[in-house]
Design an enzyme around this catalytic site. Structure first.
Site, PDB file in Angstrom:
ATOM      1  N   HIS A   5     -10.073   1.248   4.334  1.00 30.87           N
ATOM      2  CA  HIS A   5      -8.604   1.551   5.186  1.00 30.87           C
ATOM      3  C   HIS A   5      -8.709   2.236   6.414  1.00 30.87           C
ATOM      4  CE1 HIS A   5      -4.445   2.566   6.219  1.00 30.87           C
ATOM      5  NE2 HIS A   5      -4.011   1.405   5.353  1.00 30.87           N
ATOM      6  N   SER A  40       3.045  -2.117  10.303  1.00 32.89           N
ATOM      7  CA  SER A  40       4.562  -2.096  10.451  1.00 32.89           C
ATOM      8  C   SER A  40       5.168  -3.411  10.078  1.00 32.89           C
ATOM      9  CB  SER A  40       4.876  -1.646  11.945  1.00 32.89           C
ATOM     10  OG  SER A  40       4.322  -0.422  12.057  1.00 32.89           O
ATOM     11  N   ASN A  67       0.794  -1.157  -0.030  1.00 38.37           N
ATOM     12  CA  ASN A  67      -0.050  -0.182   0.133  1.00 38.37           C
ATOM     13  C   ASN A  67       0.802   1.277  -0.085  1.00 38.37           C
ATOM     14  OD1 ASN A  67      -1.803   1.924   0.454  1.00 38.37           O
ATOM     15  ND2 ASN A  67      -2.218   1.447   2.701  1.00 38.37           N
ATOM     16  N   GLY A  96       2.274   2.299  10.578  1.00 40.02           N
ATOM     17  CA  GLY A  96       2.984   3.333  10.592  1.00 40.02           C
ATOM     18  C   GLY A  96       3.808   3.829  11.900  1.00 40.02           C
ATOM     19  N   GLU A 130      -5.691  -4.848  10.381  1.00 39.92           N
ATOM     20  CA  GLU A 130      -4.553  -3.845  10.770  1.00 39.92           C
ATOM     21  C   GLU A 130      -4.983  -3.074  11.934  1.00 39.92           C
ATOM     22  OE1 GLU A 130      -2.746  -2.773   6.685  1.00 39.92           O
ATOM     23  OE2 GLU A 130      -4.392  -1.538   7.010  1.00 39.92           O
ATOM     24  N   LYS A 174       0.054   4.243  -0.128  1.00 39.86           N
ATOM     25  CA  LYS A 174      -0.604   5.382   0.306  1.00 39.86           C
ATOM     26  C   LYS A 174      -0.547   6.542  -0.667  1.00 39.86           C
ATOM     27  CE  LYS A 174       0.137   3.460   4.855  1.00 39.86           C
ATOM     28  NZ  LYS A 174      -0.228   3.882   6.283  1.00 39.86           N
ATOM     29  N   GLU A 207      -7.272   4.886   7.413  1.00 43.02           N
ATOM     30  CA  GLU A 207      -7.172   6.353   7.220  1.00 43.02           C
ATOM     31  C   GLU A 207      -8.181   6.896   6.514  1.00 43.02           C
ATOM     32  OE1 GLU A 207      -3.146   5.607   5.520  1.00 43.02           O
ATOM     33  OE2 GLU A 207      -2.307   5.120   7.238  1.00 43.02           O
ATOM     34  N   GLY A 209       2.805  -1.208   4.306  1.00 46.70           N
ATOM     35  CA  GLY A 209       2.598   0.261   3.820  1.00 46.70           C
ATOM     36  C   GLY A 209       4.304   0.709   3.581  1.00 46.70           C
TER      37      GLY A 209
END
Ligand code: PEP
Length: 257
Positions: free
Chosen positions: A98, A216, A9, A176, A170, A11, A100, A237
């Site tokens: 996701h 992560s 991903n 992250g 996730e 992003k 986010e 990510g």
């Protein structure tokens, strides 16, 4: 037997020249061992066409995904892209829900469900993201929370639709942050996700659906995460933004296959 899936991903990273360079590097690394694993690059919308050209030219089996989509096929939705658009541009996967997007763009479980339904109808694989905040984890409501997200995301699907669905667990507190869930923490939730799918559909379908871990994931933790029975790969990510580090994760999955 479930095949591992490693999905990058990106992003909101990589301009078109950078996206071409990264996908080209991955194609250069590609070898037959990678065929043991499904590899997908979920790239920013503006990069889809260029990355598709690279992947198509190099004839690898690396697949392409979008990071979000609108559920309507066309219309007055300024700034959005549709499923026919991503499909036409070469995407076979799309991330949905996701954390986010849920947090910064107000996506609800209902939005996620509408998108998943349209994706499977259009034969595009949906990578459905679920995961709890630190608050929920600390109050030990993570299983209840995540399984409710799974039920909401998959509501109204037929059992046959599940072959176009991947679920990515996730935990928000691990995305992250460099703080990974332990393999046991991740396995507990991934197993609960599979049990939920068995309860809502069939055991056979639950046994075939891939459940990924994301948060992560890196070279240091990939082996122990993939060793867990209910973890069938990763949504990656940060570590997918560098060809060498993503290659290491793909090769770890190939070795674990
Ligand atoms: C993600 O964005 O889905 C993710 C898991 O990010 P990271 O690997 O950087 O934690």
């Amino acid at each position: 037997m479930r095949k591992y899936l490693m999905a990058g991903n990106w992003k909101m990273n990589k301009t078109i020249p950078e996206a071409i360079a990264l996908s080209q590097q991955l194609c250069n690394y590609y070898n037959r061992e990678w065929d043991k694993v499904d590899v997908v690059l979920c790239v920013p919308a503006i990069d889809i066409k260029s990355v598709h050209t690279v992947l198509d030219f190099d004839k690898t089996d690396i697949e392409l995904g979008a990071q979000n989509v609108h559920q309507e096929p066309s219309g007055a939705y300024t700034g959005e892209i549709s499923i026919p658009m991503i499909k036409d541009a070469g995407c076979t996967y799309c991330i949905v829900g996701h954390s986010e997007r849920r947090e910064y763009f107000g996506e609800t479980d209902e939005d996620v469900n509408l998108k998943v339904k349209e994706l499977v109808l259009n034969k595009v694989n949906a990578i459905v993201c679920v995961g709890e905040s630190l608050n929920v984890r600390d109050s030990e409501r993570h299983i209840e929370f995540v399984t409710a997200q799974v039920r909401a995301a998959l509501a109204g699907l037929d059992v046959e639709d599940l072959d176009k669905v991947v679920v990515a667990y996730e935990p928000i507190w691990a995305i992250g942050t460099g703080r990974t869930a332990t393999p046991e923490q991740a396995e507990e939730v991934c197993a609960a996700i599979r049990a939920t799918i068995a309860g809502s559909f069939t055991q056979e379908a639950a046994d075939s659906v891939r459940v990924l871990y994301g948060g992560s994931m890196n070279q240091g933790n990939v082996d122990s995460l993939l060793a867990m029975q209910d973890i069938d790969g990763g949504l990656v990510g940060g570590a997918s933004l560098d060809a060498n580090s993503f290659k290491q994760l793909i090769e770890a999955a190939a070795k674990a296959s």
